[in-house]
Design a protein around this motif. Structure first.
Motif, PDB file in Angstrom:
ATOM      1  N   LEU A 167       0.804  -1.218   0.000  1.00 47.49           N
ATOM      2  CA  LEU A 167       0.000   0.000   0.000  1.00 47.49           C
ATOM      3  C   LEU A 167       0.837   1.268   0.000  1.00 47.49           C
ATOM      4  O   LEU A 167       0.297   2.373  -0.139  1.00 47.49           O
ATOM      5  N   GLU A 168       2.152   1.137   0.163  1.00 48.65           N
ATOM      6  CA  GLU A 168       3.030   2.308   0.190  1.00 48.65           C
ATOM      7  C   GLU A 168       2.933   3.071  -1.129  1.00 48.65           C
ATOM      8  O   GLU A 168       3.029   2.497  -2.206  1.00 48.65           O
ATOM      9  N   GLY A 169       2.691   4.371  -1.026  1.00 50.24           N
ATOM     10  CA  GLY A 169       2.578   5.199  -2.209  1.00 50.24           C
ATOM     11  C   GLY A 169       1.212   5.169  -2.860  1.00 50.24           C
ATOM     12  O   GLY A 169       0.956   5.923  -3.806  1.00 50.24           O
ATOM     13  N   VAL A 170       0.333   4.295  -2.368  1.00 54.66           N
ATOM     14  CA  VAL A 170      -1.021   4.189  -2.921  1.00 54.66           C
ATOM     15  C   VAL A 170      -2.047   4.783  -1.955  1.00 54.66           C
ATOM     16  O   VAL A 170      -2.870   5.615  -2.344  1.00 54.66           O
ATOM     17  N   ALA A 171      -2.007   4.373  -0.710  1.00 59.36           N
ATOM     18  CA  ALA A 171      -2.971   4.836   0.290  1.00 59.36           C
ATOM     19  C   ALA A 171      -2.456   6.078   0.999  1.00 59.36           C
ATOM     20  O   ALA A 171      -1.294   6.138   1.410  1.00 59.36           O
ATOM     21  N   ASP A 172      -3.316   7.078   1.144  1.00 60.01           N
ATOM     22  CA  ASP A 172      -2.971   8.285   1.885  1.00 60.01           C
ATOM     23  C   ASP A 172      -3.208   8.103   3.380  1.00 60.01           C
ATOM     24  O   ASP A 172      -2.707   8.878   4.187  1.00 60.01           O
ATOM     25  N   GLU A 173      -3.963   7.075   3.703  1.00 59.30           N
ATOM     26  CA  GLU A 173      -4.273   6.762   5.098  1.00 59.30           C
ATOM     27  C   GLU A 173      -4.521   5.260   5.176  1.00 59.30           C
ATOM     28  O   GLU A 173      -5.169   4.684   4.310  1.00 59.30           O
ATOM     29  N   ILE A 174      -3.999   4.625   6.210  1.00 59.30           N
ATOM     30  CA  ILE A 174      -4.265   3.211   6.448  1.00 59.30           C
ATOM     31  C   ILE A 174      -4.875   3.067   7.831  1.00 59.30           C
ATOM     32  O   ILE A 174      -4.294   3.491   8.830  1.00 59.30           O
ATOM     33  N   VAL A 175      -6.067   2.479   7.878  1.00 58.17           N
ATOM     34  CA  VAL A 175      -6.763   2.233   9.141  1.00 58.17           C
ATOM     35  C   VAL A 175      -6.767   0.737   9.395  1.00 58.17           C
ATOM     36  O   VAL A 175      -7.259  -0.043   8.571  1.00 58.17           O
ATOM     37  N   VAL A 176      -6.211   0.321  10.511  1.00 56.95           N
ATOM     38  CA  VAL A 176      -6.219  -1.078  10.918  1.00 56.95           C
ATOM     39  C   VAL A 176      -7.150  -1.213  12.115  1.00 56.95           C
ATOM     40  O   VAL A 176      -6.911  -0.616  13.165  1.00 56.95           O
ATOM     41  N   LEU A 177      -8.222  -1.971  11.938  1.00 59.29           N
ATOM     42  CA  LEU A 177      -9.166  -2.232  13.022  1.00 59.29           C
ATOM     43  C   LEU A 177      -8.925  -3.648  13.523  1.00 59.29           C
ATOM     44  O   LEU A 177      -9.154  -4.625  12.812  1.00 59.29           O
ATOM     45  N   ASP A 178      -8.462  -3.748  14.745  1.00 57.24           N
ATOM     46  CA  ASP A 178      -7.998  -5.005  15.299  1.00 57.24           C
ATOM     47  C   ASP A 178      -8.969  -5.559  16.335  1.00 57.24           C
ATOM     48  O   ASP A 178      -9.649  -4.811  17.035  1.00 57.24           O
ATOM     49  N   SER A 179      -9.023  -6.893  16.432  1.00 58.35           N
ATOM     50  CA  SER A 179      -9.913  -7.555  17.398  1.00 58.35           C
ATOM     51  C   SER A 179      -9.112  -8.067  18.597  1.00 58.35           C
ATOM     52  O   SER A 179      -9.230  -9.216  18.989  1.00 58.35           O
ATOM     53  N   ASP A 195      -0.614  -6.554  -6.451  1.00 58.71           N
ATOM     54  CA  ASP A 195       0.528  -6.829  -7.319  1.00 58.71           C
ATOM     55  C   ASP A 195       0.914  -5.533  -8.031  1.00 58.71           C
ATOM     56  O   ASP A 195       0.234  -4.500  -7.919  1.00 58.71           O
ATOM     57  N   ASP A 196       2.023  -5.537  -8.756  1.00 62.02           N
ATOM     58  CA  ASP A 196       2.554  -4.302  -9.348  1.00 62.02           C
ATOM     59  C   ASP A 196       1.591  -3.695 -10.362  1.00 62.02           C
ATOM     60  O   ASP A 196       1.440  -2.470 -10.442  1.00 62.02           O
ATOM     61  N   THR A 197       0.943  -4.549 -11.150  1.00 60.09           N
ATOM     62  CA  THR A 197       0.006  -4.045 -12.160  1.00 60.09           C
ATOM     63  C   THR A 197      -1.176  -3.357 -11.507  1.00 60.09           C
ATOM     64  O   THR A 197      -1.604  -2.271 -11.929  1.00 60.09           O
ATOM     65  N   LEU A 198      -1.711  -3.968 -10.465  1.00 61.87           N
ATOM     66  CA  LEU A 198      -2.855  -3.372  -9.775  1.00 61.87           C
ATOM     67  C   LEU A 198      -2.448  -2.080  -9.067  1.00 61.87           C
ATOM     68  O   LEU A 198      -3.216  -1.107  -9.052  1.00 61.87           O
ATOM     69  N   ARG A 199      -1.261  -2.041  -8.491  1.00 58.87           N
ATOM     70  CA  ARG A 199      -0.768  -0.805  -7.874  1.00 58.87           C
ATOM     71  C   ARG A 199      -0.753   0.331  -8.904  1.00 58.87           C
ATOM     72  O   ARG A 199      -1.210   1.450  -8.620  1.00 58.87           O
ATOM     73  N   ALA A 200      -0.245   0.038 -10.081  1.00 63.18           N
ATOM     74  CA  ALA A 200      -0.168   1.053 -11.128  1.00 63.18           C
ATOM     75  C   ALA A 200      -1.563   1.524 -11.547  1.00 63.18           C
ATOM     76  O   ALA A 200      -1.792   2.717 -11.774  1.00 63.18           O
ATOM     77  N   GLN A 201      -2.492   0.581 -11.635  1.00 64.63           N
ATOM     78  CA  GLN A 201      -3.871   0.919 -11.999  1.00 64.63           C
ATOM     79  C   GLN A 201      -4.518   1.824 -10.952  1.00 64.63           C
ATOM     80  O   GLN A 201      -5.226   2.772 -11.280  1.00 64.63           O
ATOM     81  N   LEU A 202      -4.260   1.527  -9.688  1.00 68.02           N
ATOM     82  CA  LEU A 202      -4.839   2.332  -8.611  1.00 68.02           C
ATOM     83  C   LEU A 202      -4.279   3.754  -8.610  1.00 68.02           C
ATOM     84  O   LEU A 202      -4.998   4.710  -8.306  1.00 68.02           O
ATOM     85  N   LEU A 203      -3.027   3.898  -8.976  1.00 70.65           N
ATOM     86  CA  LEU A 203      -2.443   5.235  -9.063  1.00 70.65           C
ATOM     87  C   LEU A 203      -3.089   6.042 -10.193  1.00 70.65           C
ATOM     88  O   LEU A 203      -3.289   7.252 -10.070  1.00 70.65           O
TER      89      LEU A 203
END
Length: 250
Positions: free
Chosen positions: A23-35, A86-94
């Motif tokens: 998610l580095e470089g893709v997400a501006d915020e990461i929320v982890v909700l833990d149990s 994967d790398d292709t999906l990362r590029a698509q999300l950008l």
């Protein structure tokens, strides 16, 4: 377009680093909700810069919707801890971030089973809608088989690339998950008034194996396809057997 990533966790120290790294470089915020994990999940999440929150687990659908609600951006990428881009999906999300053309996006999920990538057996392409404007989407379905539901009339735009799913490292992991998920599924069926019988169990089990191994070309995945097909049939057996036991106890 700012983007939030939402991840639910419970003792995911083994998988979470890979998910967060993708998610580095893709997400501006990461929320982890833990149990309330008892391993190093919290330390891993905080070290990666994620916002770490905790809430008692009350169902996959409920917890994932809760995680979405904790995000500060409208567009959310919802992942499980054992998934990674994967790398292709990362590029698509950008590309999407730079110029969004839709309110929801889907992509294929490719599963790794005990070190083998599974491209048949009903496990691929396994299309998932995971990127969406949270104002028009929410997690629904029936536990444990959750899915994103969009407002009526809306359809996701499909992206290239794969969401890599690292499902089971050993056959024993799979069997443990079958016991866990079959109990949840049986309870859901029981709550909806569904009943089981030995005749129904037999039909469902045979149908599940035939579907996975033959109709979904599990044989093309070799021994891995054979194993998955057998255990899928066994999972069906455990679900309906537990349903019958619930009725016997009720």
């Amino acid at each position: 377009m700012p983007l939030s990533a939402a991840i639910i966790t419970f003792n995911e120290a083994r998988n979470l680093p890979r998910c967060l790294a993708s998610l580095e470089g893709v997400a501006d915020e990461i929320v982890v909700l833990d149990s309330f994990s008892t391993d190093t999940t919290e330390q891993i999440a905080r070290a990666a810069g994620a916002r770490f929150e905790q809430h008692a687990f009350d169902g996959h659908i409920q917890q994932k919707n809760r995680a979405i609600g904790l995000c500060t951006h409208d567009f959310v990428l919802s992942l499980d801890a054992d998934e990674a881009l994967d790398d292709t999906l990362r590029a698509q999300l950008l590309v999407v971030k730079a110029s969004p053309q839709s309110q929801a996006y889907s992509f294929n999920r490719l599963t790794n089973y005990c070190g083998k990538w599974v491209r048949h057996t009903g496990w691929y392409p396994d299309v998932k809608t995971r990127l969406f404007d949270r104002s028009i989407a929410r997690w629904g379905g029936v536990n444990p088989h959750d899915k994103i539901e969009l407002d009526p009339g809306l359809r996701p735009t499909h992206l290239k690339g794969d969401l890599l799913h690292y499902s089971y490292y050993t056959r024993e992991d799979h069997l443990k998950q079958i016991e866990y998920f079959s109990g949840i599924a049986a309870q859901e069926l029981y709550d909806r008034g569904r009943k089981g019988s030995w005749g129904l169990v037999l039909i469902k089990v045979v149908a599940q194996f035939f579907k996975s191994f033959f109709l979904k070309a599990g044989f093309l995945d070799g021994y891995t396809g054979w194993t998955i097909s057998r255990l899928s049939a066994y999972a069906t057996y455990r679900k309906y057997r537990k349903l019958m036991l619930l009725h016997a106890q009720g």
